[in-house]
Design a protein around this motif. Structure first.
Motif, PDB file in Angstrom:
ATOM      1  N   LEU A   1       0.855  -1.187   0.000  1.00  0.00           N
ATOM      2  CA  LEU A   1       0.000   0.000   0.000  1.00  0.00           C
ATOM      3  C   LEU A   1       0.886   1.230   0.000  1.00  0.00           C
ATOM      4  O   LEU A   1       1.749   1.375   0.871  1.00  0.00           O
ATOM      5  CB  LEU A   1      -0.899  -0.003   1.236  1.00  0.00           C
ATOM      6  CG  LEU A   1      -1.849   1.190   1.364  1.00  0.00           C
ATOM      7  CD1 LEU A   1      -2.952   1.123   0.317  1.00  0.00           C
ATOM      8  CD2 LEU A   1      -2.453   1.247   2.771  1.00  0.00           C
TER       9      LEU A   1
ATOM     10  N   PHE B   1      -5.141   1.446  10.630  1.00  0.00           N
ATOM     11  CA  PHE B   1      -5.229   0.416   9.593  1.00  0.00           C
ATOM     12  C   PHE B   1      -3.857   0.083   9.005  1.00  0.00           C
ATOM     13  O   PHE B   1      -3.641  -1.022   8.491  1.00  0.00           O
ATOM     14  CB  PHE B   1      -6.190   0.838   8.486  1.00  0.00           C
ATOM     15  CG  PHE B   1      -5.561   1.614   7.380  1.00  0.00           C
ATOM     16  CD1 PHE B   1      -5.153   0.979   6.213  1.00  0.00           C
ATOM     17  CD2 PHE B   1      -5.339   2.976   7.497  1.00  0.00           C
ATOM     18  CE1 PHE B   1      -4.552   1.688   5.183  1.00  0.00           C
ATOM     19  CE2 PHE B   1      -4.748   3.691   6.479  1.00  0.00           C
ATOM     20  CZ  PHE B   1      -4.359   3.048   5.317  1.00  0.00           C
ATOM     21  N   VAL B   2      -2.923   1.035   9.074  1.00  0.00           N
ATOM     22  CA  VAL B   2      -1.578   0.782   8.551  1.00  0.00           C
ATOM     23  C   VAL B   2      -0.915  -0.353   9.322  1.00  0.00           C
ATOM     24  O   VAL B   2      -0.293  -1.250   8.739  1.00  0.00           O
ATOM     25  CB  VAL B   2      -0.729   2.069   8.625  1.00  0.00           C
ATOM     26  CG1 VAL B   2       0.743   1.759   8.355  1.00  0.00           C
ATOM     27  CG2 VAL B   2      -1.247   3.095   7.626  1.00  0.00           C
TER      28      VAL B   2
ATOM     29  N   GLN C   1      -2.520  -2.635  10.932  1.00  0.00           N
ATOM     30  CA  GLN C   1      -3.274  -3.835  10.578  1.00  0.00           C
ATOM     31  C   GLN C   1      -2.746  -4.427   9.272  1.00  0.00           C
ATOM     32  O   GLN C   1      -2.641  -5.654   9.135  1.00  0.00           O
ATOM     33  CB  GLN C   1      -4.757  -3.500  10.450  1.00  0.00           C
ATOM     34  CG  GLN C   1      -5.409  -3.037  11.748  1.00  0.00           C
ATOM     35  CD  GLN C   1      -6.804  -2.500  11.527  1.00  0.00           C
ATOM     36  OE1 GLN C   1      -7.364  -2.576  10.429  1.00  0.00           O
ATOM     37  NE2 GLN C   1      -7.381  -1.917  12.569  1.00  0.00           N
ATOM     38  N   CYS C   2      -2.429  -3.556   8.331  1.00  0.00           N
ATOM     39  CA  CYS C   2      -1.867  -4.023   7.059  1.00  0.00           C
ATOM     40  C   CYS C   2      -0.566  -4.776   7.286  1.00  0.00           C
ATOM     41  O   CYS C   2      -0.364  -5.890   6.778  1.00  0.00           O
ATOM     42  CB  CYS C   2      -1.622  -2.844   6.123  1.00  0.00           C
ATOM     43  SG  CYS C   2      -3.109  -2.123   5.392  1.00  0.00           S
TER      44      CYS C   2
ATOM     45  N   ILE D   1       0.878  -7.071   4.559  1.00  0.00           N
ATOM     46  CA  ILE D   1       0.831  -6.068   3.502  1.00  0.00           C
ATOM     47  C   ILE D   1       1.883  -5.006   3.809  1.00  0.00           C
ATOM     48  O   ILE D   1       1.839  -4.354   4.864  1.00  0.00           O
ATOM     49  CB  ILE D   1      -0.560  -5.408   3.407  1.00  0.00           C
ATOM     50  CG1 ILE D   1      -1.617  -6.466   3.085  1.00  0.00           C
ATOM     51  CG2 ILE D   1      -0.567  -4.296   2.355  1.00  0.00           C
ATOM     52  CD1 ILE D   1      -3.050  -5.941   3.169  1.00  0.00           C
TER      53      ILE D   1
ATOM     54  N   VAL E   1       3.943  -1.405   3.448  1.00  0.00           N
ATOM     55  CA  VAL E   1       3.453  -0.025   3.356  1.00  0.00           C
ATOM     56  C   VAL E   1       4.606   0.882   2.948  1.00  0.00           C
ATOM     57  O   VAL E   1       5.728   0.755   3.453  1.00  0.00           O
ATOM     58  CB  VAL E   1       2.867   0.444   4.706  1.00  0.00           C
ATOM     59  CG1 VAL E   1       2.474   1.919   4.632  1.00  0.00           C
ATOM     60  CG2 VAL E   1       1.658  -0.409   5.101  1.00  0.00           C
TER      61      VAL E   1
ATOM     62  N   LEU F   1      -9.125  -3.418   5.813  1.00  0.00           N
ATOM     63  CA  LEU F   1      -8.190  -4.488   5.496  1.00  0.00           C
ATOM     64  C   LEU F   1      -8.827  -5.494   4.541  1.00  0.00           C
ATOM     65  O   LEU F   1      -8.180  -5.941   3.575  1.00  0.00           O
ATOM     66  CB  LEU F   1      -7.738  -5.186   6.781  1.00  0.00           C
ATOM     67  CG  LEU F   1      -6.736  -6.323   6.624  1.00  0.00           C
ATOM     68  CD1 LEU F   1      -5.461  -5.832   5.950  1.00  0.00           C
ATOM     69  CD2 LEU F   1      -6.415  -6.934   7.990  1.00  0.00           C
TER      70      LEU F   1
ATOM     71  N   LEU G   1      -8.768  -4.136   0.985  1.00  0.00           N
ATOM     72  CA  LEU G   1      -7.452  -4.248   0.339  1.00  0.00           C
ATOM     73  C   LEU G   1      -7.161  -5.684  -0.058  1.00  0.00           C
ATOM     74  O   LEU G   1      -6.656  -5.944  -1.159  1.00  0.00           O
ATOM     75  CB  LEU G   1      -6.364  -3.740   1.272  1.00  0.00           C
ATOM     76  CG  LEU G   1      -6.273  -2.223   1.466  1.00  0.00           C
ATOM     77  CD1 LEU G   1      -5.209  -1.883   2.492  1.00  0.00           C
ATOM     78  CD2 LEU G   1      -6.001  -1.517   0.153  1.00  0.00           C
ATOM     79  N   GLN G   2      -7.497  -6.610   0.787  1.00  0.00           N
ATOM     80  CA  GLN G   2      -7.244  -8.011   0.456  1.00  0.00           C
ATOM     81  C   GLN G   2      -8.037  -8.444  -0.762  1.00  0.00           C
ATOM     82  O   GLN G   2      -7.542  -9.228  -1.583  1.00  0.00           O
ATOM     83  CB  GLN G   2      -7.548  -8.881   1.679  1.00  0.00           C
ATOM     84  CG  GLN G   2      -6.533  -8.682   2.803  1.00  0.00           C
ATOM     85  CD  GLN G   2      -6.915  -9.369   4.094  1.00  0.00           C
ATOM     86  OE1 GLN G   2      -8.106  -9.515   4.408  1.00  0.00           O
ATOM     87  NE2 GLN G   2      -5.926  -9.786   4.876  1.00  0.00           N
TER      88      GLN G   2
END
Length: 283
Positions: free
Chosen positions: A38, A59-60, A62-63, A68, A70, A273, A276-277
């Motif tokens: 992301l 949420f970052v 969480q990514c 995920i 960043v 999340l 994004l997934q």
């Protein structure tokens, strides 16, 4: 699954002093292969803010915990570099991340973008424009695609054209920093035909098409209808969910996945999340 975070800071992606980014690589053990990523652009009205602002968003983290990676980017400010400089920096940052993907263990086919306020508009402008690669360029970074597979916006404007508010807002406010954004010496110059044409080119929603990536927009104010109250302060005018509502109508016409959340219909736990997934697993 265990996640290890490898971090690189202040990586130059272009020639300007603000062309730097931070990379947070989510490495899974045992590694199943390159991670999705992301790319985030901070807010601040194109005149302030920085890449460290990404840490304000839960949420970052969480990514990263979900594997995920960043990337958070700075870009040029309009006090010295008006439009299209910030948008061009957004393009190059996305191309740079794709260029570096093999070295960093990222998946170049699974890149989404996100941003807040002005940074959200910058990211949306690039997301809706799609692939801005220059195949004939001598610069290998410019030959990379800038396309993304999804977009996530926080209190994001969809237009830098004051005409966007016609019929939707009848108050006195003009978008802040509009004169700086277009490099004008007088705010009344915005009515000149060439500036009006430029305002269309600078507005993300102008590029809406059937090839737009899925999008998810989050606003803090409630959406009470398709208009902005005339007595709303200017900070509410430019961050009002009417922006997301208007974009939602365009997405609906094309049948592209789009989610709008606001103060009266807030996001659900884990929803960002999950969005994004889904973007990373679409064919």
């Amino acid at each position: 699954m265990q996640i290890q975070i490898k971090m690189y800071t202040d990586i130059p992606y272009g020639p300007h002093e603000r062309n730097v980014l931070d990379v947070y690589i989510a490495e899974q053990e045992p590694s199943p292969g390159p991670s999705p990523v992301l790319v985030f652009f901070h807010g601040g009205g194109y005149i302030r803010g920085g890449k460290a602002d990404v840490h304000r968003y839960a949420f970052v983290h969480q990514c990263l915990s979900a594997g995920i990676s960043v990337v958070s980017c700075n870009y040029r400010f309009i006090q010295s570099d008006p439009y299209p400089a910030p948008m061009e920096d957004g393009t190059r940052a996305l191309q740079f991340v794709r260029h570096m993907a093999p070295e960093w263990g990222l998946d170049p086919d699974r890149i989404a973008s996100a941003g807040a306020s002005a940074g959200g508009h910058l990211a949306l402008w690039n997301a809706l424009r799609g692939d801005l690669a220059r195949p004939d360029s001598d610069d290998p970074i410019e030959r990379q695609s800038s396309a993304v597979c999804g977009f996530l916006g926080f209190i994001t404007q969809v237009s830098k054209d004051q005409r966007f508010y016609e019929g939707r807002y009848h108050g006195p406010h003009i978008q802040p920093n509009l004169q700086l954004f277009y490099g004008l010496s007088d705010p009344e110059e915005r009515h000149r035909p060439e500036i009006l044409a430029l305002a269309e080119q600078a507005s993300a929603i102008h590029y809406m098409s059937a090839s737009a990536p899925p999008a998810f927009m989050v606003y803090t104010l409630p959406l009470d209808g398709p208009t902005i109250p005339a007595d709303a302060p200017v900070g509410e005018v430019i961050h009002h969910p009417v922006h997301g509502y208007v974009l939602q109508q365009a997405y609906t016409r094309f049948g592209i996945p789009y989610t709008l959340r606001h103060g009266a219909d807030p996001e659900r736990p884990g929803e960002l999340l999950a969005f994004l997934q889904r973007c990373f697993t679409r064919d």
